[in-house]
Design an enzyme around this catalytic site. Structure first.
Site, short mmCIF file in Angstrom:
data_model
loop_
_atom_site.label_atom_id
_atom_site.label_comp_id
_atom_site.label_asym_id
_atom_site.label_seq_id
_atom_site.Cartn_x
_atom_site.Cartn_y
_atom_site.Cartn_z
N HIS A 5 0.86 -1.18 0.00
CA HIS A 5 0.00 0.00 0.00
C HIS A 5 0.89 1.23 0.00
CE1 HIS A 5 -2.99 2.92 1.02
NE2 HIS A 5 -2.55 3.10 2.24
N HIS A 21 0.94 5.79 -0.89
CA HIS A 21 0.25 7.02 -1.29
C HIS A 21 1.04 7.64 -2.44
CE1 HIS A 21 -2.41 7.83 2.47
NE2 HIS A 21 -2.28 6.55 2.26
N ASP A 57 0.90 -4.61 -20.34
CA ASP A 57 1.92 -5.59 -19.90
C ASP A 57 1.66 -6.08 -18.48
OD1 ASP A 57 3.44 -5.69 -22.21
OD2 ASP A 57 4.85 -4.14 -21.58
N HIS A 68 -8.73 7.63 -1.44
CA HIS A 68 -7.63 7.21 -0.57
C HIS A 68 -6.35 7.01 -1.41
CE1 HIS A 68 -6.38 4.30 2.93
NE2 HIS A 68 -5.39 5.04 2.52
#
Lengths: 237, 237, 237, 237
Positions: free
Chosen positions: C95, C97, C120, C169
């Protein structure tokens, strides 16, 4: 070797625009003038920045005659020389193809004064020249590039507006010496970047007030400057 | 080991596109040809740039038969080979997925000549190919990528236009040798970046005049080139 | 210390997203699972990357119980765990940002497949979730972030689509192991950057053809992959 | 030498904004206050970051009288001091001309909360001040810059909104100490960058839900913070 001190200053200005990310490969060139002798030191054409030494700088007189140097001067030398002949208060000239300033030059639009970062260095728009006419391109192209700048500066003070965008080409900046010219070229690029983004955020954006323009310009320049320590006053010009 | 000098040049061209920020991970590939023997040296597929050595380059003939090398050649080798077979004046080919050139390729639009930085290297638009038809994608995809480039160059001179955008894919560039091909790939990316921003500043922006295009191209190329020192003349091709 | 090898892999994945410029300060987290024991190693919350060591990784079971480790796990641990419980073929989750992927997530729009760089790695759009409902935000927020991802993947194959944008988010990416997950996160960011610029160049731009999408995806993945050397096949998943 | 510890902290905050790419040349300044003595340490004006030492920081009282230091304080000192006098909970102030935040300030628009990265640090819009009136520019300009910020914060909590855009100028950020102020300045820049791109992707984009805003802000701040290890809780303020 002539003018060793000027050569060093011109070398430094060339290296500064490279350090600040304004040049790709051998693009860009800085020069300086010794007003007493009327001699100009300028970067040689097409030499990589990493190998550049003070003794590589080419010395010419104000008419472009090479006085000292084995290398060819920058192909833009005629533009530099016309600026020195026409703006007696300037001591350095810098030309780059820096990313954002060149994008504005290509777009053929002046950079409006959107904020104080701009107002600290340029008292009003960063102007754009007219495109060169076909016959101005076909002969004496580099000299005519200088002439189209001068036409744009007919009613402008080159001290308060230390740079210009040549339409369809790229920016030129200048200053009281080569270091100030490089500094103004770096700022011109930074201002162009901010203005690009400000306009995309707000396409209807207008200029800041005349009062803000005057205030910021005078805070950094002239007799009442309050920025910096004493020895730096009015550094950018 | 065959062609040690060509291997070094091809290695250098591969490292140059990495140094100039044109590649992510193992993306991108450069090749070079020895016209006498008709043999091509090309980057192996998927090998990290940090570990790349001259001996890793794969040598193939112009039909793609591996003549020397234990690694697989770049998966784009068939495109490179067709370009060498079709453009007899070129000596190096570079393919990247560089950020701005790829964005234009994805947008399916040619890059108009908005300024002299462009005109110095490309005599007119940087062209974009047609999208490949479904049947061209399904078999001999890499060869067909080359064919769609050739269709676009039916009326274009690959010396005056040393690169192309493959629609929905990414750019290819070439030059007289691997180093010139890498140089043109770097310039293509820089020109794409300037054009992207110029168009956002002025969405109605048109091309520079034909006179400016001709002048700048000829200043850097051909018999009357005035840029650089003697040994560099016409370097980019 | 448990699972020393997995700890090293998870550490490497965390350092890789930092090296590739995907994280500011302590943002972002990578984890990996040992499917045999059902144990997960995840970055601790808020520890600077420069100080991160393999022994800092927190080991939890699939229900979030800390099995080994003195530090708190990443605050997003519940999202990671739900992904591991729901996608049995994945071995790593990342995860971030990162700048461009997060901008698309904030814009609440999927990233259309504009070219082969995208094809790809992702077989179709990079999907965006629905925004979380107020009650999903107010309790079990991190678990519900995972649930909103699962809702979006009801008809999607997490192997062919190894990442997602959580609306308002930021992105999550995954892969067969922590290294592949980091690789996919880096690619997702690169694809997001290209797509951002392609759309600005051509706001009406549509997707590439289904044939091109299939071709490129299969060139890098699955039994007929032709990219890279043997040992790397299907590396990204 | 007075306040050696505060001087070090203020030096660190100044160096941090430079390390994070928020400053060009000598732009930007950070300060800190010792609430017990009511004394403020601030960066001197126009000194290059590379040469900056703790002993160069200028110590003033809350009315701007220099208590210790041979250099001139930052020309923005009056703005810093008014913020300290008006916001009793803050311990550090940072001013930069960072690229994206300044572009929004120049555009004269608040940064809407488009996502959780924003919500983690700012509880709502990053506000923009009114432009200064001409008479506010002409005398006591720096003090009036502070006043226009205070007008904007009449109904805002400076703890939940630790920064502001001064219209036509640039951002100010603050925090419980100089380090937190620098951290918030870095985040403000990152948020401004994400918001710039999100808006270009989706010009009609609205704010995230109030529930998401509250959740993310409280996850990082206040008594129930779940982010980070214990000693870092509520670090940014």
């Amino acid at each position: 070797m002539m003018l060793p001190e000027l050569r060093e200053k011109v070398l430094d200005a060339n290296l500064e625009i490279q350090r600040q990310g304004l040049v790709l490969y051998t693009f860009g060139n800085a020069s300086g003038i010794d007003r007493k002798s009327g001699l100009v030191a300028i970067k040689p054409s097409g030499v990589p920045y990493e190998r550049l030494k003070a003794e590589d700088m080419v010395i010419t007189d104000l008419d472009g005659k090479i006085v000292e140097g084995k290398l060819n001067p920058s192909s833009d030398v005629e533009t530099h020389l016309l600026l020195y002949r026409s703006f007696p208060t300037i001591g350095g000239v810098v030309h780059t193809h820096s990313e954002f300033a060149t994008s504005w030059a290509q777009a053929g639009q002046p950079i409006p004064c959107f904020g104080t970062t701009h107002a600290d260095y340029f008292r009003g728009d960063i102007p754009v020249t007219d495109p060169l006419a076909d016959e101005e391109i076909e002969s004496d192209y580099e000299l005519n590039t200088g002439k189209v700048i001068l036409r744009r500066f007919k009613d402008l003070d080159p001290v308060a507006t230390p740079g210009v965008l040549v339409s369809g080409h790229a920016p030129f900046a200048w200053g009281k010496d080569p270091s100030a010219a490089a500094h103004n070229a770096v700022l011109l690029e930074y201002i162009a970047k901010l203005a690009f983004r400000s306009r995309l955020i707000n396409p209807q954006l207008g200029e800041v007030s005349a009062a803000l323009l005057r205030k910021h310009y005078e805070r950094k320049h002239g007799p009442k400057a309050t920025y910096g320590q004493r020895e730096q006053e009015a550094k950018a010009f």
